[in-house]
Design an enzyme around this catalytic site. Structure first.
Site, short mmCIF file in Angstrom:
data_model
loop_
_atom_site.label_atom_id
_atom_site.label_comp_id
_atom_site.label_asym_id
_atom_site.label_seq_id
_atom_site.Cartn_x
_atom_site.Cartn_y
_atom_site.Cartn_z
N LYS A 35 0.82 -1.21 0.00
CA LYS A 35 0.00 0.00 0.00
C LYS A 35 0.86 1.26 0.00
O LYS A 35 0.50 2.26 -0.62
CB LYS A 35 -0.95 -0.01 1.21
N LYS A 40 -7.60 -10.45 -9.17
CA LYS A 40 -8.78 -10.44 -8.32
C LYS A 40 -9.60 -9.17 -8.51
O LYS A 40 -9.04 -8.08 -8.67
CB LYS A 40 -8.33 -10.56 -6.86
N LYS A 66 -11.92 -2.85 -5.87
CA LYS A 66 -12.43 -1.49 -6.02
C LYS A 66 -11.41 -0.57 -6.66
O LYS A 66 -11.75 0.49 -7.19
CB LYS A 66 -12.87 -0.93 -4.67
#
Length: 356
Positions: free
Chosen positions: A138, A221, A224
């Protein structure tokens, strides 16, 4: 809006607060949470986790949380975060999370989460926290190199989320195994230093959970972060139908399940099988000799039949925010009855003075 009763609870109801008001004490306890960082859950969220949340209400003592504290590890617009928190809760209710059988609440409304986090942070090694792979991923995606301390330590907050409720099990996918292992290590470390206090949770591996992939890139996968290939539950139905009918397949014409050679077709078959309650083999047989357009049209029909009433139920909750907030406030009260007991015990074991 759909009506749910506000459930009384606590010692005056004759319940055992530490094991949770209004729950049978013989059921194993489960905690799970979801972030309010998008305008809608997508079908992968539902099929991969939320559908199991609903079914686990039959067999477990369930605590489900909208984890808004985790959401602010990256910049959030305050008004949008508030709206998305309500939308997340409305979707959970509309999908079948029942506040008469589960404790549904918002993380920031239960102060025990952050109070327990500090104690656990003081038990966590810097190197141990540095090894959390999701932080690295991240932080790299942030692009500006200014990853926050909150992003670095959020696995410890996640541990506090779980341990505050003395959860016996935590539903986890592969991407959360490392965080659950940290949670287990911290519980064992605390117990070794201060005496048995915290339940060491076991992973609850969701069996037979289908992985749902991006419609435009069926080898990754659904997420969002890639809205072009995501089937959002609250998106306009026509928009979702268009995405399904333009989903990536291949140059072959045979409809068969082969994730390695035919990932796009296999993803569509998986979605259709789950939403139509059919087996992959049945679908392969019924679509023998037919084209990809037939498969996509059938998936579009069943998806529309699923999301149309769901969107109506969500809209009903959102048109009455006061009642929705009341459900969440009651959930926070019931959650605090359990989490506060844990924190009081932890603080006492650590050596903090008891407030009088």
């Amino acid at each position: 809006m759909p009506k749910h009763s506000v459930i009384p609870g606590g010692d005056d109801e004759g319940s055992t607060v530490h094991r949770g008001a209004n729950f049978p004490t013989h059921r194993p306890r489960v905690f799970s949470g979801i972030q309010p960082t998008a305008d809608s859950f997508h079908i992968g969220n539902y099929l991969g986790a939320l559908r199991q949340w609903v079914s686990m209400q039959e067999t477990h003592e369930t605590y489900y949380c909208v984890v808004d504290l985790h959401a602010i590890t990256v910049d959030q617009d305050p008004a949008l975060l508030r709206q998305r928190t309500r939308v997340a809760a409305a979707q959970l209710l509309a999908l079948g999370v029942d506040p008469a059988r589960s404790v549904l609440f918002v993380q920031s409304q239960v102060p025990a989460h952050t109070r327990l986090t500090w104690v656990l942070e003081c038990l966590t090694g810097f190197g141990e926290a540095s090894r959390m792979t999701q932080f690295k991923d991240k932080a790299a995606r942030s692009g500006d190199g200014h990853a926050s301390v909150g992003l670095f330590t959020y696995p410890v907050l996640m541990a506090a989320d779980i341990l505050a409720y003395q959860a016996d099990a935590v539903p986890v996918g592969e991407d959360q195994r490392q965080h659950l292992e940290l949670t287990r290590n911290l519980a064992q470390r605390f117990n070794s230093r201060y005496g048995h206090t915290l339940t060491v949770p076991e992973p609850f591996i969701l069996k037979e959970v289908a992985k749902i992939y991006d419609l435009s890139e069926p080898t990754v996968k659904m997420s969002k972060s890639s809205p072009g290939g995501s089937l959002d539950l609250l998106a306009p139905v026509k928009q979702s139908v268009k995405k399904i009918k333009s989903a990536v397949t291949d140059n072959d014409r045979e409809i068969r399940y082969d994730p390695a050679a035919k990932p796009g077709v296999s993803n569509l078959l998986t979605l259709l099988a789950i939403l139509s309650d059919a087996s992959i083999a049945e679908l392969e047989n019924s679509y023998s000799g037919k084209g990809y357009g037939d498969l996509k049209a059938a998936l579009a029909d069943v998806f529309e039949a699923f999301v149309t009433p769901l969107q109506e139920r969500v809209a009903a909750y959102l048109t009455d925010p006061a009642q929705l907030d009341a459900i969440l406030a009651d959930g926070a009260r019931r959650a605090a009855e359990v989490a506060d007991v844990t924190v009081r015990t932890v603080f006492d074991r650590v050596g903090f003075l008891t407030a009088t």
